[in-house]
Design a protein around this motif. Structure first.
Motif, PDB file in Angstrom:
ATOM      1  N   GLU A  21     -23.070  26.326  30.023  1.00  0.00           N
ATOM      2  CA  GLU A  21     -22.642  27.346  30.980  1.00  0.00           C
ATOM      3  C   GLU A  21     -21.156  27.242  31.281  1.00  0.00           C
ATOM      4  O   GLU A  21     -20.442  28.258  31.348  1.00  0.00           O
ATOM      5  CB  GLU A  21     -23.442  27.224  32.279  1.00  0.00           C
ATOM      6  CG  GLU A  21     -23.109  28.310  33.280  1.00  0.00           C
ATOM      7  CD  GLU A  21     -23.966  28.269  34.535  1.00  0.00           C
ATOM      8  OE1 GLU A  21     -23.920  29.253  35.294  1.00  0.00           O
ATOM      9  OE2 GLU A  21     -24.678  27.270  34.755  1.00  0.00           O
ATOM     10  N   ARG A  22     -20.677  26.031  31.436  1.00  0.00           N
ATOM     11  CA  ARG A  22     -19.276  25.852  31.793  1.00  0.00           C
ATOM     12  C   ARG A  22     -18.332  26.228  30.654  1.00  0.00           C
ATOM     13  O   ARG A  22     -17.241  26.760  30.893  1.00  0.00           O
ATOM     14  CB  ARG A  22     -19.043  24.411  32.266  1.00  0.00           C
ATOM     15  CG  ARG A  22     -19.644  24.148  33.632  1.00  0.00           C
ATOM     16  CD  ARG A  22     -19.693  22.661  33.984  1.00  0.00           C
ATOM     17  NE  ARG A  22     -20.431  22.467  35.225  1.00  0.00           N
ATOM     18  CZ  ARG A  22     -19.878  22.455  36.439  1.00  0.00           C
ATOM     19  NH1 ARG A  22     -18.559  22.587  36.562  1.00  0.00           N
ATOM     20  NH2 ARG A  22     -20.612  22.296  37.518  1.00  0.00           N
ATOM     21  N   ILE A  23     -18.733  25.966  29.417  1.00  0.00           N
ATOM     22  CA  ILE A  23     -17.912  26.375  28.286  1.00  0.00           C
ATOM     23  C   ILE A  23     -17.756  27.892  28.274  1.00  0.00           C
ATOM     24  O   ILE A  23     -16.646  28.426  28.106  1.00  0.00           O
ATOM     25  CB  ILE A  23     -18.523  25.878  26.960  1.00  0.00           C
ATOM     26  CG1 ILE A  23     -18.350  24.353  26.817  1.00  0.00           C
ATOM     27  CG2 ILE A  23     -17.888  26.587  25.768  1.00  0.00           C
ATOM     28  CD1 ILE A  23     -19.100  23.758  25.638  1.00  0.00           C
ATOM     29  N   ALA A  24     -18.857  28.603  28.457  1.00  0.00           N
ATOM     30  CA  ALA A  24     -18.804  30.065  28.441  1.00  0.00           C
ATOM     31  C   ALA A  24     -17.972  30.609  29.595  1.00  0.00           C
ATOM     32  O   ALA A  24     -17.156  31.529  29.421  1.00  0.00           O
ATOM     33  CB  ALA A  24     -20.216  30.634  28.481  1.00  0.00           C
ATOM     34  N   ARG A  25     -18.168  30.054  30.772  1.00  0.00           N
ATOM     35  CA  ARG A  25     -17.389  30.515  31.925  1.00  0.00           C
ATOM     36  C   ARG A  25     -15.898  30.234  31.727  1.00  0.00           C
ATOM     37  O   ARG A  25     -15.041  31.042  32.094  1.00  0.00           O
ATOM     38  CB  ARG A  25     -17.884  29.836  33.204  1.00  0.00           C
ATOM     39  CG  ARG A  25     -19.308  30.173  33.603  1.00  0.00           C
ATOM     40  CD  ARG A  25     -19.482  31.637  34.001  1.00  0.00           C
ATOM     41  NE  ARG A  25     -20.785  31.856  34.595  1.00  0.00           N
ATOM     42  CZ  ARG A  25     -21.049  31.819  35.884  1.00  0.00           C
ATOM     43  NH1 ARG A  25     -20.073  31.586  36.759  1.00  0.00           N
ATOM     44  NH2 ARG A  25     -22.276  32.037  36.330  1.00  0.00           N
TER      45      ARG A  25
END
Length: 217
Positions: A188-192
């Motif tokens: 999730e953090r990579i995408a955000r």
């Protein structure tokens, strides 16, 4: 609340074993909505290609498997136009600590030369190890080299995963790879972060990028 959106309609994610658990086949994420492909699509990416290989470094080869340079050269030869996410560097730092060619800036240059003008987001890294080639004492060098590289490559953004990852997200015995919860956070953090690095409204001018998610997510 809607997800922030990225201008990256296509993403090639090149990773080492710390990306294994980001995809459904890794066995860590039981819900397909949690894997990195789905997370990228939540922020507006239409086409996702993951190229992940364990023990991958930029110039060294492990068991004759394609290294990071082989991977990006393949996409370059195919005429790829889109964004790259590079979750690599762990094995490079370890290899350099036992005599592999350096410095890290040279290895970054090799990858960026093959990326061309395509937008690139590269992750910093961290381990919990206190000795051996993967000791975390080696890992700030990746962050420093990437930040310095921003001065040379205006298409480079650095996702500071090192500052966001929590100790509880690591496998306790391993101290390099992540638990199921850790991989869910990582995806999730990579995408955000990608949406913050290359937002739909145009690229940010900042070198260092964060996901914008709180530590308690």
């Amino acid at each position: 609340m809607p997800y922030p959106q990225t201008s990256c309609t296509s993403v090639v994610h090149i990773g080492d074993s710390t990306s294994d658990g980001l995809v459904a086949s890794g066995g860590f994420l039981k819900n397909p909505a949690w894997d990195v492909d789905a997370q990228y699509k939540d922020v507006g990416v239409k086409n996702v290609t993951t190229d992940i290989s364990g023990a991958r470094a930029i110039i060294e080869h492990w068991n004759n498997q394609p290294n990071s340079l082989d991977a990006i050269e393949k996409f370059e030869k195919q005429g790829y136009q889109g964004c790259y996410v590079l979750a690599i560097g762990n094995n490079d730092l370890a290899n350099m600590s036992v005599g592999g060619a350096g410095p890290m800036s040279m290895r970054i240059d090799l990858m960026m030369q093959h990326a061309g003008s395509n937008p690139v987001m590269w992750l910093t890294s961290r381990t919990l190890r206190t000795s051996g080639p993967y000791t975390d004492a080696n890992f700030p060098a990746l962050s420093s080299a990437l930040i310095a590289a921003c001065q040379k490559y205006p298409n480079l953004r650095v996702f500071d995963w090192r500052s966001e990852v929590q100790t509880s997200w690591y496998q306790p015995a391993d101290k390099i790879h992540y638990t199921s919860h850790g991989y869910r956070e990582r995806a999730e953090r990579i995408a955000r972060a990608l949406a913050n690095a290359f937002p739909a409204s145009g690229a940010t001018s900042s070198c260092v990028i964060h996901s914008g998610l709180s530590a308690s997510q």
